[in-house]
Design a protein around this motif. Structure first.
Motif, PDB file in Angstrom:
ATOM      1  N   GLN A 195      -0.562  72.023  25.371  1.00  0.00           N
ATOM      2  CA  GLN A 195      -0.617  70.678  25.934  1.00  0.00           C
ATOM      3  C   GLN A 195       0.409  70.515  27.063  1.00  0.00           C
ATOM      4  O   GLN A 195       0.120  69.895  28.093  1.00  0.00           O
ATOM      5  N   ARG A 196       1.591  71.048  26.884  1.00  0.00           N
ATOM      6  CA  ARG A 196       2.618  70.934  27.924  1.00  0.00           C
ATOM      7  C   ARG A 196       2.172  71.614  29.212  1.00  0.00           C
ATOM      8  O   ARG A 196       2.372  71.096  30.318  1.00  0.00           O
ATOM      9  N   ALA A 219       7.925  68.688  16.389  1.00  0.00           N
ATOM     10  CA  ALA A 219       7.574  69.596  15.300  1.00  0.00           C
ATOM     11  C   ALA A 219       7.263  68.824  14.024  1.00  0.00           C
ATOM     12  O   ALA A 219       6.317  69.158  13.295  1.00  0.00           O
ATOM     13  N   ALA A 220       8.045  67.788  13.730  1.00  0.00           N
ATOM     14  CA  ALA A 220       7.825  67.016  12.509  1.00  0.00           C
ATOM     15  C   ALA A 220       6.477  66.322  12.529  1.00  0.00           C
ATOM     16  O   ALA A 220       5.769  66.275  11.516  1.00  0.00           O
ATOM     17  N   ARG A 221       6.089  65.783  13.702  1.00  0.00           N
ATOM     18  CA  ARG A 221       4.798  65.095  13.736  1.00  0.00           C
ATOM     19  C   ARG A 221       3.657  66.074  13.523  1.00  0.00           C
ATOM     20  O   ARG A 221       2.711  65.786  12.777  1.00  0.00           O
ATOM     21  N   ASN A 248       7.056  67.428  24.975  1.00  0.00           N
ATOM     22  CA  ASN A 248       6.996  66.666  23.719  1.00  0.00           C
ATOM     23  C   ASN A 248       5.769  65.764  23.660  1.00  0.00           C
ATOM     24  O   ASN A 248       5.844  64.577  23.364  1.00  0.00           O
ATOM     25  N   VAL A 249       4.622  66.392  23.919  1.00  0.00           N
ATOM     26  CA  VAL A 249       3.359  65.647  23.977  1.00  0.00           C
ATOM     27  C   VAL A 249       3.024  65.027  22.629  1.00  0.00           C
ATOM     28  O   VAL A 249       2.551  63.884  22.554  1.00  0.00           O
ATOM     29  N   ALA A 250       3.264  65.758  21.533  1.00  0.00           N
ATOM     30  CA  ALA A 250       2.861  65.275  20.217  1.00  0.00           C
ATOM     31  C   ALA A 250       3.818  64.255  19.623  1.00  0.00           C
ATOM     32  O   ALA A 250       3.476  63.585  18.644  1.00  0.00           O
ATOM     33  N   ALA A 251       5.020  64.141  20.180  1.00  0.00           N
ATOM     34  CA  ALA A 251       5.987  63.196  19.619  1.00  0.00           C
ATOM     35  C   ALA A 251       5.478  61.762  19.737  1.00  0.00           C
ATOM     36  O   ALA A 251       4.687  61.436  20.624  1.00  0.00           O
ATOM     37  N   LEU A 261      -5.442  67.203  21.957  1.00  0.00           N
ATOM     38  CA  LEU A 261      -4.495  66.901  20.879  1.00  0.00           C
ATOM     39  C   LEU A 261      -4.047  65.444  20.899  1.00  0.00           C
ATOM     40  O   LEU A 261      -4.069  64.786  19.846  1.00  0.00           O
ATOM     41  N   PRO A 262      -3.636  64.888  22.041  1.00  0.00           N
ATOM     42  CA  PRO A 262      -3.242  63.474  22.037  1.00  0.00           C
ATOM     43  C   PRO A 262      -4.354  62.550  21.554  1.00  0.00           C
ATOM     44  O   PRO A 262      -4.096  61.580  20.833  1.00  0.00           O
TER      45      PRO A 262
END
Length: 451
Positions: free
Chosen positions: A340-341, A360-362, A348-351, A307-308
């Motif tokens: 991912q965590r 969540a927003a990203r 908060n990997v995707a932040a 994902l990253p």
């Protein structure tokens, strides 16, 4: 349908909450205008909660809804994707067009309840139980279209090219006899569906996988499709065994091999679980997107997508419910991040600090942005020209009650139990998210299939 006007106290537009939003739907069911900070005209429908755009469910096998929950026992030393697949064929070899319609109608109702208003149906269950064509060779596809129209959900049908049982093999296994197609069959199905002009229904094409469609098959389909503006989906690199088999047969890894076919923004790589940085870079350069299916990938033990890496490369992304062990995007986004965590032992990997601090927003914004191309639509979300699909949140729901506006999406994805919206709209029309008649028909079909 005549024009309709809605007023929302809060609406998620271009990655942020906007207040006092007036939204007008035109006679075609598309957004004609969206104004922020607007007064409420007398004719407007006053929505009682915050408004979110919906998501496209970018990967579905509707018939597998009849198998969800029936593969969670193990009676041998090992159980993996391949043993699951052999058991899944049990329903694939039995379901009829009438049963498929009942299964899909229940599923599509559940997807609406899960916040999806368009579903991309990766459709490879084509022929009679004995493998011979139906009198109408597209009877199964039409059953799916009829189910979608009954429910009122948008549908992108993706007839699948499925010609071989594996790398270096010619033809299909006996248990795959209902799936067999060539490039001409797939393109003919796509053209027929689009020519029918069914409301909310459109078609693209799909390649089942690099093991099921070899180079000649894929090249033939590309030649037929040409520059037609239709989405092209493909399963790729879902399983480690698939990667090993591809390397053994071709000398290249699946995503590397696929990139060599000349991808473009119409292509959607489903799963893309096992990738390398150079493969991600090649996909990013092509403009193609990825469809990650965390619920199914977790259920099948596929592994974790990078994902990253996909986010950092700017590759368009969507999610799908695939085998339908999960049927809502909130849970897909939750497990997309939680996987991912667990794998990276971070939070908060995707932040993206300084740009999009909300995890969540990203994830949600990425999926909104990727939805149109995945489904073969021109626009998506709360923007002029897009279809007028939206959710009305219930601020009193579990996980949302008492939260400040800025935390609503994070509360929805990471603190809610079940769907947290009051209403679902498609093309400006409210849709039912439960139907006793459809559920009874589904139960009858399940009894017929499983006794």
């Amino acid at each position: 349908m005549s024009d309709r006007t809605f007023h929302a106290p809060l609406a998620w537009i271009d990655g942020q909450w906007q207040r006092e939003v007036l939204m007008r739907v035109d006679a075609q069911g598309q957004w004609a205008s969206i104004k922020v900070g607007a007064d409420v005209p007398a004719e407007a429908v006053r929505l009682e909660g915050p408004v979110l755009p919906t998501l496209v469910d970018a990967h579905s096998h509707a018939f597998q809804r009849a198998f969800a929950g029936l593969a969670e026992q193990r009676d041998s030393d090992s159980d993996d994707f391949w043993s699951w697949r052999d058991r899944m064929y049990g329903v694939a070899l039995r379901v009829t067009p009438a049963q498929l319609k009942d299964i899909a109608a229940q599923l599509y109702t559940e997807l609406l309840a899960g916040g999806y208003t368009q579903v991309c149906e990766f459709h490879y269950l084509h022929h009679r139980e004995d493998g011979t064509p139906y009198e109408d060779e597209h009877a199964m596809a039409m059953a799916l279209a009829e189910a979608a129209q009954e429910v009122g959900i948008g549908l992108t049908l993706l007839p699948v090219l499925y010609a071989h049982a594996g790398f270096g093999q010619t033809g299909l296994r006996e248990t795959q006899r209902r799936f067999g197609t060539d490039a001409a069959w797939v393109w003919r199905a796509c053209q027929r569906i689009n020519a029918a002009g069914l409301p909310l229904v459109r078609a693209g094409v799909a390649v089942h996988s690099l093991r099921a469609a070899h180079e000649a098959d894929i090249r033939a389909l590309q030649a037929l499709v040409g520059d037609a503006p239709v989405p092209i989906h493909v399963h790729v690199a879902e399983q480690q065994q698939e990667v090993r088999d591809c390397v053994a047969a071709t000398g290249r890894r699946p995503i590397e091999l696929l990139a060599g076919y000349g991808l473009d923004p119409r292509w959607q790589l489903v799963h893309a679980t096992h990738s390398r940085p150079e493969e991600i870079a090649a996909i990013a350069a092509s403009g193609a997107g990825v469809v990650i299916c965390p619920g199914t990938e977790g259920n099948l033990g596929d592994g974790l997508a990078d994902l990253p890496g996909w986010l950092a490369a700017g590759v368009p992304m969507t999610v799908g419910s695939d085998s339908h062990v999960t049927r809502g995007w909130v849970e897909e986004l939750r497990w997309l991040e939680y996987g991912q965590r667990l794998g990276l032992q971070r939070r908060n990997v995707a932040a993206r600090p300084g740009v999009q601090a909300s995890t969540a927003a990203r994830l949600f914004d990425a999926c909104v942005a990727g939805s149109a191309r995945a489904a073969g639509l021109g626009e998506w979300g709360l923007r002029v020209g897009a279809r007028a699909d939206f959710l009305v949140l219930d601020r009193g729901a579990s996980g949302l009650a008492g939260l400040p506006d800025a935390a609503l999406l994070d509360g929805l994805v990471f603190a809610s139990q079940g769907a947290a919206w009051q209403q679902v709209y498609v093309a400006g029309q409210r849709r039912a998210i439960d139907d006793a008649g459809r559920r009874e028909r589904f139960i009858g079909t399940m009894k017929a299939l499983w006794g």
